[in-house]
Design a protein around this motif. Structure first.
Motif, PDB file in Angstrom:
ATOM      1  N   GLY A 134      49.883  74.791  44.776  1.00 31.14           N
ATOM      2  CA  GLY A 134      49.970  75.907  45.709  1.00 31.14           C
ATOM      3  C   GLY A 134      50.920  75.637  46.850  1.00 31.14           C
ATOM      4  N   ARG A 135      51.338  74.364  46.983  1.00 30.21           N
ATOM      5  CA  ARG A 135      52.248  73.993  48.074  1.00 30.21           C
ATOM      6  C   ARG A 135      53.032  72.762  47.636  1.00 30.21           C
ATOM      7  NH1 ARG A 135      48.972  73.405  53.160  1.00 30.21           N
ATOM      8  NH2 ARG A 135      47.920  71.843  51.867  1.00 30.21           N
ATOM      9  N   VAL A 136      54.323  72.745  47.984  1.00 34.16           N
ATOM     10  CA  VAL A 136      55.175  71.583  47.741  1.00 34.16           C
ATOM     11  C   VAL A 136      55.926  71.261  49.028  1.00 34.16           C
ATOM     12  CG1 VAL A 136      55.444  71.956  45.251  1.00 34.16           C
ATOM     13  CG2 VAL A 136      57.049  73.031  46.847  1.00 34.16           C
ATOM     14  N   VAL A 193      56.441  76.634  50.202  1.00 32.13           N
ATOM     15  CA  VAL A 193      57.487  75.612  50.227  1.00 32.13           C
ATOM     16  C   VAL A 193      57.690  75.137  51.664  1.00 32.13           C
ATOM     17  CG1 VAL A 193      59.918  75.094  49.807  1.00 32.13           C
ATOM     18  CG2 VAL A 193      58.658  76.554  48.211  1.00 32.13           C
ATOM     19  N   LEU A 194      57.446  73.857  51.885  1.00 29.19           N
ATOM     20  CA  LEU A 194      57.755  73.193  53.148  1.00 29.19           C
ATOM     21  C   LEU A 194      58.875  72.192  52.871  1.00 29.19           C
ATOM     22  CD1 LEU A 194      54.124  72.419  54.396  1.00 29.19           C
ATOM     23  CD2 LEU A 194      55.484  74.467  54.811  1.00 29.19           C
ATOM     24  N   PRO A 196      59.879  82.485  49.781  1.00 30.74           N
ATOM     25  CA  PRO A 196      58.778  81.768  49.122  1.00 30.74           C
ATOM     26  C   PRO A 196      58.946  81.803  47.615  1.00 30.74           C
ATOM     27  CG  PRO A 196      58.105  83.981  49.660  1.00 30.74           C
ATOM     28  CD  PRO A 196      59.543  83.859  50.111  1.00 30.74           C
ATOM     29  N   LEU A 197      58.578  80.722  46.941  1.00 35.62           N
ATOM     30  CA  LEU A 197      58.441  80.760  45.502  1.00 35.62           C
ATOM     31  C   LEU A 197      57.183  81.538  45.161  1.00 35.62           C
ATOM     32  CD1 LEU A 197      59.249  77.064  44.521  1.00 35.62           C
ATOM     33  CD2 LEU A 197      60.680  79.060  44.125  1.00 35.62           C
ATOM     34  N   LEU A 225      67.250  75.292  50.585  1.00 31.46           N
ATOM     35  CA  LEU A 225      65.786  75.271  50.553  1.00 31.46           C
ATOM     36  C   LEU A 225      65.200  76.496  51.242  1.00 31.46           C
ATOM     37  CD1 LEU A 225      65.266  71.478  51.263  1.00 31.46           C
ATOM     38  CD2 LEU A 225      64.939  72.662  49.085  1.00 31.46           C
ATOM     39  N   GLU A 226      65.818  76.936  52.321  1.00 26.03           N
ATOM     40  CA  GLU A 226      65.342  78.139  53.003  1.00 26.03           C
ATOM     41  C   GLU A 226      65.421  79.348  52.081  1.00 26.03           C
ATOM     42  OE1 GLU A 226      63.920  80.924  55.619  1.00 26.03           O
ATOM     43  OE2 GLU A 226      63.759  78.745  55.681  1.00 26.03           O
ATOM     44  N   GLU A 227      66.450  79.408  51.257  1.00 28.83           N
ATOM     45  CA  GLU A 227      66.610  80.533  50.336  1.00 28.83           C
ATOM     46  C   GLU A 227      65.559  80.529  49.238  1.00 28.83           C
ATOM     47  OE1 GLU A 227      70.576  80.369  48.887  1.00 28.83           O
ATOM     48  OE2 GLU A 227      71.493  80.984  50.797  1.00 28.83           O
TER      49      GLU A 227
END
Length: 319
Positions: free
Chosen positions: A68-70, A91-92, A85-86, A80-82
């Motif tokens: 649920g989070r990476v 995404v952090l 959200p997956l 990465l900002e682009e």
């Protein structure tokens, strides 16, 4: 449709109610479950992989996984900002590696363009850290790999850690090479991107690490003697009360995009199991609006195996 359920909040097991909703099953933590049928299994939120490199993997499989989070620990912050959200996955990221001129991984072909900032002094460190924070980074990744090039001096590394603290962004350090894990923690690093694998730490060193830093596991990237060293260090670190976080270094060679059975097996070999293993997986809050729920079918709190978990579906409430 509603059912009584036992759920894990990241620290302990609780009783609640799971209900069907327009956007999928949702957890009602404080609802009265008297007289309700009981779900045949337990639930929690999506798991966390604390060390990934999203630019080096095919992302599509993440959407249907139990993650649920990476946390991406080294990439081009603009790319990465682009990615956020997956679908269904938070995404952090740390953004680019901070390393000395010529330091690891600036000399590695796998490092994506824009994923490294070579830092020569405190002014450059201030600029790089401010850039990462402005780009949305919630960590700062520092490379300290003495086997692959120069590393920061004690004075500059201490300054980098202080600058990051002033920006309220925690440091994560890739420490590799004899003595590096001890050095960076002594200088103030509170999280290591890899459980130490370059050497077997002494029991007194392990105790000091347990009191000062958290380790991200990444055991499954190793083999042979290095694997044995890392597992032994984690076993004693956890026994000393240290915090171990599940992480795979996803993108470092072939591995599943999702929960990694080999990493789970290695953690169990290091005696991180049961509730300790679930805590290392740091599940998302299952009570949060829109949270995807993981279901451990047929399991109890004592038998909840992360490798059996899957996404909870409305059909599960009808069984």
């Amino acid at each position: 449709m509603r059912a009584a359920v036992c759920w894990f909040d990241g620290e302990e097991w609780r009783d609640g109610v799971v209900a069907a909703g327009a956007s999928g099953p949702r957890l009602l933590p404080d609802a009265d479950n008297n007289g309700l049928p009981r779900l045949n299994g337990v639930i929690t939120g999506g798991f966390t992989d604390h060390h990934v490199h999203l630019q080096l993997v095919e992302l599509a499989p993440l959407a249907g996984s139990t993650l649920g989070r990476v946390v991406d620990l080294g990439g081009d912050p603009a790319v990465l900002e682009e990615l956020r959200p997956l679908e269904g996955v938070e995404v952090l990221y740390a953004g680019a590696f901070l390393t000395p001129p010529g330091g690891y991984p600036s000399n590695r072909s796998w490092a994506p363009s824009g994923s490294v900032r070579e830092v020569a002094d405190e002014d450059a460190a201030e600029r790089a850290i401010a850039e990462m924070k402005d780009a949305g980074a919630v960590r700062i990744k520092v490379a300290s790999n003495s086997t692959a090039g120069p590393v920061f001096s004690d004075m500059l590394l201490r300054a980098i850690i202080s600058i990051a603290a002033s920006h309220r962004v925690p440091i994560v350090v890739h420490a590799e090479g004899r003595g590096e894990a001890q050095r960076v923690v002594r200088l103030g690093a509170e999280r290591l991107a890899h459980a130490p694998f370059s050497e077997r730490l002494s029991d007194s060193e392990i105790s000091g690490q347990a009191a000062s830093a958290a380790w991200i596991s990444t055991l499954s990237i190793h083999d042979g003697e290095t694997y044995d060293i890392a597992v032994d260090n984690v076993r004693r670190f956890r026994s000393a009360g240290g915090t171990v976080l599940y992480g795979t270094d996803l993108g470092n060679g072939p591995m599943p995009v999702g929960l990694n059975p080999r990493e789970i097996a290695a953690l169990r070999e290091a005696r991180v199991d049961g509730s300790d293993l679930l805590q290392a997986l740091a599940p998302l809050d299952p009570t949060a609006p829109g949270s995807r729920l993981l279901f451990f079918p047929g399991c109890t709190p004592d038998t909840a195996n992360p490798l059996l978990a899957r996404l909870l579906t409305p059909a599960d409430l009808e069984a």
